[in-house]
Design a protein around this motif. Structure first.
Motif, PDB file in Angstrom:
ATOM      1  N   HIS A   1      12.003  -3.941 -10.477  1.00 25.96           N
ATOM      2  CA  HIS A   1      10.618  -2.331  -9.994  1.00 25.96           C
ATOM      3  C   HIS A   1      11.278  -2.170  -9.577  1.00 25.96           C
ATOM      4  CE1 HIS A   1       6.618  -4.445 -11.969  1.00 25.96           C
ATOM      5  NE2 HIS A   1       7.026  -5.856 -11.472  1.00 25.96           N
ATOM      6  N   PRO A   2      10.454  -0.058  -8.770  1.00 26.26           N
ATOM      7  CA  PRO A   2      11.090   0.603  -8.253  1.00 26.26           C
ATOM      8  C   PRO A   2      11.038  -0.479  -6.966  1.00 26.26           C
ATOM      9  CG  PRO A   2      10.408   1.693  -8.817  1.00 26.26           C
ATOM     10  CD  PRO A   2       9.609   0.181  -9.630  1.00 26.26           C
ATOM     11  N   PRO A   3      12.065   0.096  -6.134  1.00 28.71           N
ATOM     12  CA  PRO A   3      11.916  -0.973  -4.308  1.00 28.71           C
ATOM     13  C   PRO A   3      10.921  -0.604  -3.629  1.00 28.71           C
ATOM     14  CG  PRO A   3      14.249   0.908  -4.437  1.00 28.71           C
ATOM     15  CD  PRO A   3      12.765   0.773  -5.855  1.00 28.71           C
ATOM     16  N   ASN A   4      10.164  -1.922  -3.350  1.00 29.41           N
ATOM     17  CA  ASN A   4       9.273  -2.014  -2.206  1.00 29.41           C
ATOM     18  C   ASN A   4       9.520  -1.462  -1.196  1.00 29.41           C
ATOM     19  OD1 ASN A   4       6.951  -2.066  -4.614  1.00 29.41           O
ATOM     20  ND2 ASN A   4       8.159  -4.595  -4.855  1.00 29.41           N
ATOM     21  N   GLY A   5       8.385  -1.750  -0.033  1.00 28.50           N
ATOM     22  CA  GLY A   5       9.409  -1.339   1.062  1.00 28.50           C
ATOM     23  C   GLY A   5       7.968  -1.436   1.956  1.00 28.50           C
ATOM     24  N   ALA A   6       8.982  -0.859   3.628  1.00 33.96           N
ATOM     25  CA  ALA A   6       7.791  -0.901   4.062  1.00 33.96           C
ATOM     26  C   ALA A   6       5.766  -0.143   4.472  1.00 33.96           C
ATOM     27  CB  ALA A   6       8.001  -0.270   5.989  1.00 33.96           C
ATOM     28  N   PHE A   7       4.873  -0.398   4.760  1.00 34.73           N
ATOM     29  CA  PHE A   7       3.474  -0.313   4.472  1.00 34.73           C
ATOM     30  C   PHE A   7       3.062  -1.131   5.373  1.00 34.73           C
ATOM     31  CE2 PHE A   7      -0.126   0.269   1.223  1.00 34.73           C
ATOM     32  CZ  PHE A   7      -0.644   0.397   2.668  1.00 34.73           C
ATOM     33  N   ARG A   8       2.724  -0.733   6.308  1.00 31.94           N
ATOM     34  CA  ARG A   8       1.570  -1.136   7.858  1.00 31.94           C
ATOM     35  C   ARG A   8       1.458  -2.953   7.820  1.00 31.94           C
ATOM     36  NH1 ARG A   8      -4.144   1.874   9.345  1.00 31.94           N
ATOM     37  NH2 ARG A   8      -3.474   1.937  11.508  1.00 31.94           N
ATOM     38  N   GLY A   9       1.917  -3.772   8.524  1.00 32.76           N
ATOM     39  CA  GLY A   9       1.988  -5.376   8.604  1.00 32.76           C
ATOM     40  C   GLY A   9       3.001  -5.466   8.131  1.00 32.76           C
ATOM     41  N   PHE A  10       3.947  -5.310   7.207  1.00 31.79           N
ATOM     42  CA  PHE A  10       4.954  -5.172   6.695  1.00 31.79           C
ATOM     43  C   PHE A  10       5.539  -6.820   7.098  1.00 31.79           C
ATOM     44  CE2 PHE A  10       9.581  -4.684   8.938  1.00 31.79           C
ATOM     45  CZ  PHE A  10      10.173  -3.585   7.355  1.00 31.79           C
ATOM     46  N   GLY A  11       4.762  -7.315   5.450  1.00 32.43           N
ATOM     47  CA  GLY A  11       5.321  -8.505   5.251  1.00 32.43           C
ATOM     48  C   GLY A  11       4.017  -9.437   5.822  1.00 32.43           C
ATOM     49  N   ALA A  12       3.808  -9.198   7.094  1.00 32.25           N
ATOM     50  CA  ALA A  12       2.413 -10.270   7.602  1.00 32.25           C
ATOM     51  C   ALA A  12       1.295 -10.049   7.015  1.00 32.25           C
ATOM     52  CB  ALA A  12       2.319  -9.662   9.596  1.00 32.25           C
ATOM     53  N   PRO A  13       0.815  -8.854   6.317  1.00 32.60           N
ATOM     54  CA  PRO A  13      -0.663  -9.114   5.679  1.00 32.60           C
ATOM     55  C   PRO A  13      -0.658 -10.365   4.696  1.00 32.60           C
ATOM     56  CG  PRO A  13       0.131  -7.917   6.169  1.00 32.60           C
ATOM     57  CD  PRO A  13       0.858  -7.722   6.716  1.00 32.60           C
TER      58      PRO A  13
END
Ligand code: FES
Ligand code: FES
Lengths: 165, 782
Positions: free
Chosen positions: B371-383
């Motif tokens: 897949h195209p690279p996934n990245g930062a999204f509000r919460g950053f792994g914690a959600p």
């Protein structure tokens, strides 16, 4: 070649027409007329296919998505974009006070959607507001502050309050 | 509470020595400015449509840019064919061969080319850039280019396939493999009496900032390459631009435009886009080039929230006290490393949730897929990881025959406890008070009983409506993870002009979160000035120092602290050298002092640098220590109503209670929580990325990727508690990401409560409800 029929309408209080060249091809999107030709960039493009409402303007008081409207359909109409909204509109103050604009990209369309509602229903309920704004996406606010702003603007402009404070 | 050090200096270039602090300001205008619901500074211009976003800018002679992208899910690029019928000489054409410097985005690794040259890893990878003054001709030209590709035979599209090595994107398919291990897992398992095991999954999520990504690049009269655009992290962009162009930072300027939402989506990708715009303008002899994506291209090409799969094993004594916790957390990083290692580390650290457990192991891996690279999204792994632990707590509660509330109450972190990563919970934490308020405001206990009765009665009468209520309790660490803030050593300045107007000079980028207003409030408060006297200087890397990226809920807390200290230094300088009265000075006295000072000095500014508090020590090699300077604490309650006939889940109520330290601006803070909660509701109930057969987003339009609208969202109840425990100004903590963590687990709990199902993945779409109901019916029948 048969000349195209003349096309003229009112844009934020000014007449634009094919006669004086202020309108190009009738197939041009109203959004492009505003942004590219008139240099009025308060109307935004969020999707280009009628889904987000960032490009919303008023045509004869009705809310329309300007990315879907070819200018050829507007003969004789009155078009109001955010630039044509009075700066003293109670919605402007109410949006500022409520913190209803975050990134702001949805805001001009949202304000015009609210204006269309208040012109129709001066004292709306929360459900009226939710229904009237359902075509305008906002990704920042979660809508709560927008509901507050619209209801406040209605109260501010309401008969009991006008001029009273 | 340990206080972080902020090193400071006054007006570089003047002989003045820094004097820390000063008597506290006493002007009436400034009193109470921290905590005041002042109106946003950027409000009126945005409301009136006067704010200029990148696509609103028109420069003389400007060209428009477009991108040609790979179609196969990885492979070899053999040849680029330029079709006939196009006057190619009238186009600016850029390929990898035109990159003067390093052909790689400068992130954690340098594995992602700015333009693919030979080998590529995913569909949608940029190969060729075109520019022309006529957008119509540009579209035709893009269509006329054919990329001859030899596709990889076995692309990898899922976490399971990546781990099983069914196809290999990079050797071993694992970018990072972290282990956080505490206590004795075997002993904990032996002591446990009741167990739960589960597998939890979350899907990709698209940011849908309403302003698509865009940049304008040109070379100015002085020969400086200028790139302006929609972005969160000016110095990240600068780093890539200098590497890609081979220019030094003095001959490249990055300027932040009004940005129409970011949410993490404009953290890493703008570096790529800026490089593209820069390459085009350099090839075009410095002519301005605007490169703005339309919605479809933005959704196709830019990063998403990492899909996740988490295996949780958890056990407790019969009393509900946790004995052990074993988590295997995996994120789908996509085809290049980008930010995945740091997203992963935040996910790992938050995986044990806000609970005490002496014996715990968390393994975290970020895997490579096509897949195209996934990245930062509000919460950053914690959600993602908080979702899994919260669902596992519900599962364990059921196994124990306890309520989810009681189990949480029994195990939640309290002052003096050590969290699994190893942080001692400070004395100001009162998680119970947060939970109590959430229960009270939502009417949780009463509704739980009432909904159970309602469901039983409806089931008996054959009526289709069901109701559910769910609870999530969690915390979120603010600022960069671990030693990130040490490495950043962020700097910011405060500058005063001869008329007494003050500017905040920082690289923190307003993108809707309100940082301009909160930073100005902090500085105005420290200087004893009314808010109108303070503004933020335009974010331009030729003027502002590197205050770190605008991410990680760090701006108000970390950068706020730096500018507060800089303001104090500036004030002390004026007291010492320009006769500013040490107390009682109003804005006129301040302006007069500025004028006196600037009579004899070239400029009046003070700079400060962040140094994290001494107790924030983190050992990245074993994942042990105190990863964050401050945590915000929250308890969220979701209520749903489900129609079994349509399987649609409607959100009927949402209560969000959080403790975030000092609330610097209540309107902005509430707006952050409301917006974050609604993004979380979308993550839980609406937003499903459908992958096409080459691994890019197939529903890359707002017609079929659905985010919540006003019709879906009832008013969300938001409450703050303020404990003075944050390291930020007046005790502020970061809060921007926190609200993304709670809605997913709370909503799924409510759905499972309503239906008696065990749905374990997000988003929950009507078809998932239907499938779960049939599975449930089978289980009941068996
Ligand atoms: S741009 Fe017209 S509706 Fe989105
Ligand atoms: S304020 Fe950002 S989209 Fe509405």
């Amino acid at each position: 070649m048969i000349p195209a029929p003349d096309l003229a309408f009112t844009l934020n209080g000014r007449t634009v027409s094919t006669v004086d060249g202020s309108i190009g091809a009738p197939s041009m999107r109203l959004l492009d007329l505003l942004r590219l030709h008139a240099g009025q960039t308060g109307t935004k493009e969020g999707c280009g296919e009628g889904e987000c409402g960032a490009c919303a303007v008023l045509v004869d008081g009705e809310l329309v998505n300007s990315c879907l409207v070819p200018v050829g359909q507007l003969h004789g109409c009155t078009v109001t974009s955010i630039e044509g909204l009075p700066r003293v509109d109670p919605l402007v103050t109410a949006f500022a006070r409520a913190g209803a604009a975050q990134c702001g990209i949805c805001t001009p369309g949202m304000v015009l959607a609210a204006r269309a509602l208040l012109d129709r229903v001066p004292q709306p309920t929360l459900d009226d507001v939710r229904e009237a704004l359902a075509g305008n996406l906002c990704r920042c606010t979660g809508y709560a502050r927008i509901y507050t702003a619209v209801l406040d603007a209605a109260t501010d402009a309401g008969p009991g309050k006008a001029g009273g404070r | 509470m340990p206080v972080p050090d902020v090193a400071g200096s006054v007006a570089p270039g003047t002989a003045a020595a820094a004097v820390a602090g000063g008597a506290s300001p006493s002007s009436r205008a400034a009193r109470g400015l921290l905590g005041a619901a002042v109106a946003r500074k950027d409000g009126p211009a945005k409301i009136l449509g006067e704010a200029r976003y990148v696509d609103d800018l028109v420069l003389p002679g400007m060209l428009h840019g477009a991108t040609v992208r790979t179609r196969a899910a990885g492979g070899i690029l053999e040849r680029i064919e330029f079709g006939s019928g196009i006057d190619w000489d009238s186009f600016v054409v850029v390929t990898a061969a035109d990159v003067p410097g390093i052909n790689a985005t400068q992130m954690i690794e340098q594995d992602q080319p700015v333009l693919a040259e030979h080998r590529f890893r995913h569909a949608g990878e940029p190969v060729l850039l075109l520019a022309h003054a006529d957008r119509g001709l540009l579209r035709e030209a893009v269509e006329a280019v054919t990329l001859h590709e030899r596709a990889d035979p076995s692309p990898v599209f899922s976490i399971d396939d990546a781990l099983a090595l069914r196809g290999e994107v990079v050797p071993g398919n694992v970018y990072r493999d972290y282990l956080m291990s505490r206590g004795d897992l075997a002993a904990g398992e032996a002591a446990a009496e009741v167990f739960f095991e589960g597998r939890f999954e979350t899907g990709a999520q698209e940011h849908v900032y309403i302003e698509p990504q865009g940049m304008i690049a040109y070379v100015d009269a002085a020969g400086v390459l200028v790139v302006e655009g929609s972005l969160q992290c000016p110095y990240y962009v600068l780093g890539t631009l200098t590497a890609v162009t081979g220019r030094d930072a003095g001959s490249v300027r990055v300027v932040h435009c009004t940005t129409g939402g970011g949410f993490g989506g404009k953290e890493d990708y703008p570096s790529q886009l800026a490089a593209h715009a820069a390459l085009l303008t350099l090839k075009a002899g410095g002519r301005p080039v605007k490169l703005v994506y339309d919605r479809a291209e933005d959704m196709l090409a830019t990063p998403k929230r990492h899909p996740s799969r988490t295996l949780v094993r958890i056990g407790a004594g019969r009393d509900g006290r946790l004995c052990f916790l074993d988590v295997d957390f995996v994120l789908d990083g996509g085809a290049y490393t980008t930010l995945s290692p740091v997203v992963l580390s935040r996910g790992v650290i938050h995986a044990p949730g806000a609970y005490a457990c002496a014996n715990a192991r968390v393994r975290g891996r970020a895997v490579a897929t096509s897949h195209p690279p996934n990245g930062a999204f509000r919460g950053f792994g914690a959600p993602q990881s908080i979702f899994a632990i919260e669902q596992a707590m519900d599962g364990l509660a059921e196994a124990l025959g306890m309520s989810p509330l009681e189990l949480r109450r029994m195990n939640m972190l309290r002052p003096g406890d050590r969290s699994v990563p190893g942080q001692t919970i400070d004395a100001t934490t009162d998680f119970d008070a947060v939970l109590d308020q959430a229960l009270h405001e939502s009417g949780y206990l009463e509704k739980r009983d009432a909904f159970a009765e309602f469901n039983a009665a409806n089931a008996a009468a054959g009526r289709p409506l069901r109701r559910g209520i769910g609870l999530a309790t969690f915390h979120h660490g603010a600022g960069f993870t671990g030693n990130g803030e040490v490495v950043l050593a962020s700097e910011a300045r405060v500058r005063a002009n001869v008329d007494g107007c003050v500017e905040v000079v920082a690289s923190s980028s307003e993108m809707g979160q309100g940082s301009t207003t909160t930073l100005c409030q902090i500085v105005a408060s420290a200087l004893g000035l009314p808010l109108e006297r303070v503004s933020q200087a335009p974010v331009d890397t030729h003027d502002v120092p590197d205050s770190g990226p605008t991410v990680a809920s760090r701006t108000c807390m970390v950068v706020g602290l730096i500018v507060e200290q800089a303001a104090r230094l500036l004030r002390a300088e004026l007291i010492q050298k320009a006769g500013l009265p040490a107390s009682g000075a109003d804005e006129h006295a301040f302006a007069a002092a500025c004028a006196r000072y600037l009579d004899g000095h070239p400029r009046l500014e003070a700079q400060a640098r962040y140094e994290p508090p001494a107790n924030v020590q983190w050992d990245e090699t074993v994942f042990e220590g105190s990863p964050y300077a401050s945590y915000a604490w929250a308890a969220y309650v979701a209520e749903v109503e489900i129609d079994l006939a349509t399987c649609e889940v409607a959100l009927s109520g949402f209560t969000a209670v959080q403790e975030v330290g000092k609330v610097v601006n209540p309107v902005i803070a509430a707006g952050q929580v409301e917006g974050g909660v609604v993004q979380g509701i979308g993550f839980a109930l609406f937003e499903k990325v459908a992958w096409g057969n080459t691994g890019t987003m197939a529903n890359n339009r707002l017609t079929n990727y659905i985010i919540p609208t006003t019709a879906d969202i009832p008013p969300v109840q938001v409450f703050f508690q303020e404990q003075p425990g944050g390291i930020g100004p007046a005790g502020a903590k970061g809060l921007g990401e926190l609200p993304m963590d709670g809605p997913g687990p709370a909503i799924l709990s409510a759905v499972n409560f309503a239906l008696g199902t065990r749905i374990s993945s997000l988003p929950v779409m009507p078809e998932d409800v239907m499938a779960a109901l049939s599975a449930h019916a089978l289980r009941v029948a068996a």
